[in-house]
Write a protein that holds these residues in place. Sequence first.
Motif, short mmCIF file in Angstrom:
data_model
loop_
_atom_site.label_atom_id
_atom_site.label_comp_id
_atom_site.label_asym_id
_atom_site.label_seq_id
_atom_site.Cartn_x
_atom_site.Cartn_y
_atom_site.Cartn_z
N VAL A 86 0.85 -1.19 0.00
CA VAL A 86 0.00 0.00 0.00
C VAL A 86 0.89 1.24 0.00
O VAL A 86 1.85 1.32 0.78
N THR A 87 0.56 2.21 -0.85
CA THR A 87 1.29 3.47 -0.91
C THR A 87 0.63 4.48 0.03
O THR A 87 -0.59 4.70 -0.05
N LEU A 88 1.41 5.08 0.89
CA LEU A 88 0.90 6.07 1.83
C LEU A 88 0.38 7.30 1.09
O LEU A 88 1.03 7.81 0.19
N THR A 89 -0.79 7.79 1.51
CA THR A 89 -1.37 9.01 0.94
C THR A 89 -1.60 10.03 2.07
O THR A 89 -1.52 9.70 3.25
N GLU A 90 -1.89 11.26 1.67
CA GLU A 90 -2.24 12.28 2.66
C GLU A 90 -3.49 11.88 3.44
O GLU A 90 -3.62 12.18 4.62
N GLU A 91 -4.39 11.19 2.76
CA GLU A 91 -5.60 10.71 3.45
C GLU A 91 -5.23 9.72 4.56
O GLU A 91 -5.79 9.77 5.66
N HIS A 92 -4.28 8.83 4.28
CA HIS A 92 -3.83 7.89 5.30
C HIS A 92 -3.23 8.62 6.49
O HIS A 92 -3.51 8.29 7.65
N LEU A 93 -2.39 9.61 6.22
CA LEU A 93 -1.79 10.38 7.30
C LEU A 93 -2.85 11.08 8.14
O LEU A 93 -2.77 11.12 9.38
N GLY A 94 -3.87 11.59 7.48
CA GLY A 94 -4.95 12.25 8.20
C GLY A 94 -5.73 11.29 9.07
O GLY A 94 -6.13 11.63 10.20
N VAL A 95 -5.97 10.08 8.56
CA VAL A 95 -6.67 9.06 9.35
C VAL A 95 -5.90 8.76 10.63
O VAL A 95 -6.47 8.72 11.73
N TYR A 96 -4.60 8.54 10.50
CA TYR A 96 -3.77 8.24 11.68
C TYR A 96 -3.74 9.41 12.65
O TYR A 96 -3.94 9.24 13.86
N THR A 97 -3.50 10.62 12.13
CA THR A 97 -3.36 11.80 13.00
C THR A 97 -4.64 12.08 13.76
O THR A 97 -4.62 12.35 14.97
N ARG A 98 -5.78 12.04 13.08
CA ARG A 98 -7.06 12.30 13.75
C ARG A 98 -7.34 11.26 14.82
O ARG A 98 -7.81 11.59 15.92
N ALA A 99 -7.04 10.01 14.52
CA ALA A 99 -7.28 8.95 15.50
C ALA A 99 -6.34 9.09 16.70
O ALA A 99 -6.74 8.84 17.85
N LEU A 100 -5.10 9.50 16.45
CA LEU A 100 -4.13 9.68 17.54
C LEU A 100 -4.58 10.79 18.47
O LEU A 100 -4.55 10.65 19.70
N VAL A 101 -5.00 11.92 17.90
CA VAL A 101 -5.45 13.04 18.72
C VAL A 101 -6.69 12.65 19.52
O VAL A 101 -6.79 12.94 20.72
N ALA A 102 -7.62 11.96 18.88
CA ALA A 102 -8.85 11.57 19.57
C ALA A 102 -8.59 10.63 20.73
O ALA A 102 -9.31 10.64 21.73
N ALA A 103 -7.55 9.80 20.60
CA ALA A 103 -7.25 8.81 21.64
C ALA A 103 -6.28 9.33 22.69
O ALA A 103 -5.94 8.60 23.63
N THR A 104 -5.82 10.57 22.54
CA THR A 104 -4.92 11.16 23.52
C THR A 104 -5.75 11.72 24.67
O THR A 104 -6.31 12.82 24.57
N VAL A 105 -5.84 10.95 25.73
CA VAL A 105 -6.68 11.32 26.88
C VAL A 105 -5.81 11.33 28.14
O VAL A 105 -4.74 10.70 28.19
N PRO A 106 -6.22 12.06 29.18
CA PRO A 106 -5.39 12.15 30.38
C PRO A 106 -5.25 10.81 31.09
O PRO A 106 -6.18 9.99 31.11
N MET A 107 -4.09 10.60 31.68
CA MET A 107 -3.88 9.47 32.58
C MET A 107 -4.84 9.60 33.77
O MET A 107 -5.27 10.70 34.13
N PRO A 108 -5.16 8.48 34.42
CA PRO A 108 -5.99 8.56 35.63
C PRO A 108 -5.36 9.51 36.66
O PRO A 108 -4.19 9.41 36.98
N GLY A 109 -6.15 10.44 37.12
CA GLY A 109 -5.70 11.39 38.14
C GLY A 109 -5.03 12.62 37.60
O GLY A 109 -4.79 13.57 38.37
#
Length: 234
Positions: A86-109
């Motif tokens: 699979v060849t990486l596209t800007e769309e692929h980068l966007g999918v990863y980046t958006r998912a990473l930001v969405a999953a970046t949540v505070p540690m407990p406490g």
Amino acid sequence: MRPDQPAPLHFLAFDFDGTLTDFVAADIHALDTLRRAACPDVPPAEFEDRAVDEIMAFHARVEAGLADPLRQDAERLGRTLAAYGVTLTEEHLGVYTRALVAATVPMPGAAELLRDLRGAGVRLALLSNTYDGPAQRARVQACLPDVFEVVVISGEVGALKPDPLPFRVTLNALGLPAGAGAYVGDSPEHDVHGALAAGLPAWHVHAHPRVRERALAGGAALSVAGLADLPRPS
């Protein structure tokens, strides 16, 4: 006031990934989101292992002067996808980046600790050991919006922890001496050693006893299992 706590405590500076948020969990989520979008037939564990190998190889190339650190995601994800045709596209980068930001949540406490510190008048700073300043600032803001008075990204400074320079830049931005606070991080090598090299007391947070022992042996003023165990200002 505890003997390992600066008196009075005017500021605390924090590491981000591994201390206030779990990068590994967020990265795994983002990688699986990308896998499902780009090559869904690849087993999740195999894709994750390939991506981990690629990020380690990328860091080695950066240290050898063979890669541009700001191309971490493009190179790592491009090589991972290429292994499956699979060849990486800007769309692929966007999918990863958006998912990473969405999953970046505070540690407990984490949110509670920072709220209590701000309420007690303690100034808060963040020093994150990464290359891409804008991308990391977006994750910090999504995870802990408008919490930190000062945010320093090592890659923007031109030196990565444990080099003392980014710690000194953080102190300069606060306009306070090292003895007026402490630096909180999870890595004995990057956080404890770097803070001490800049004259900062080092507070260490890690779940594993052996890592905490290593931090204390390296000069940490304290080492605790979780953020909730850190001392609060009296």
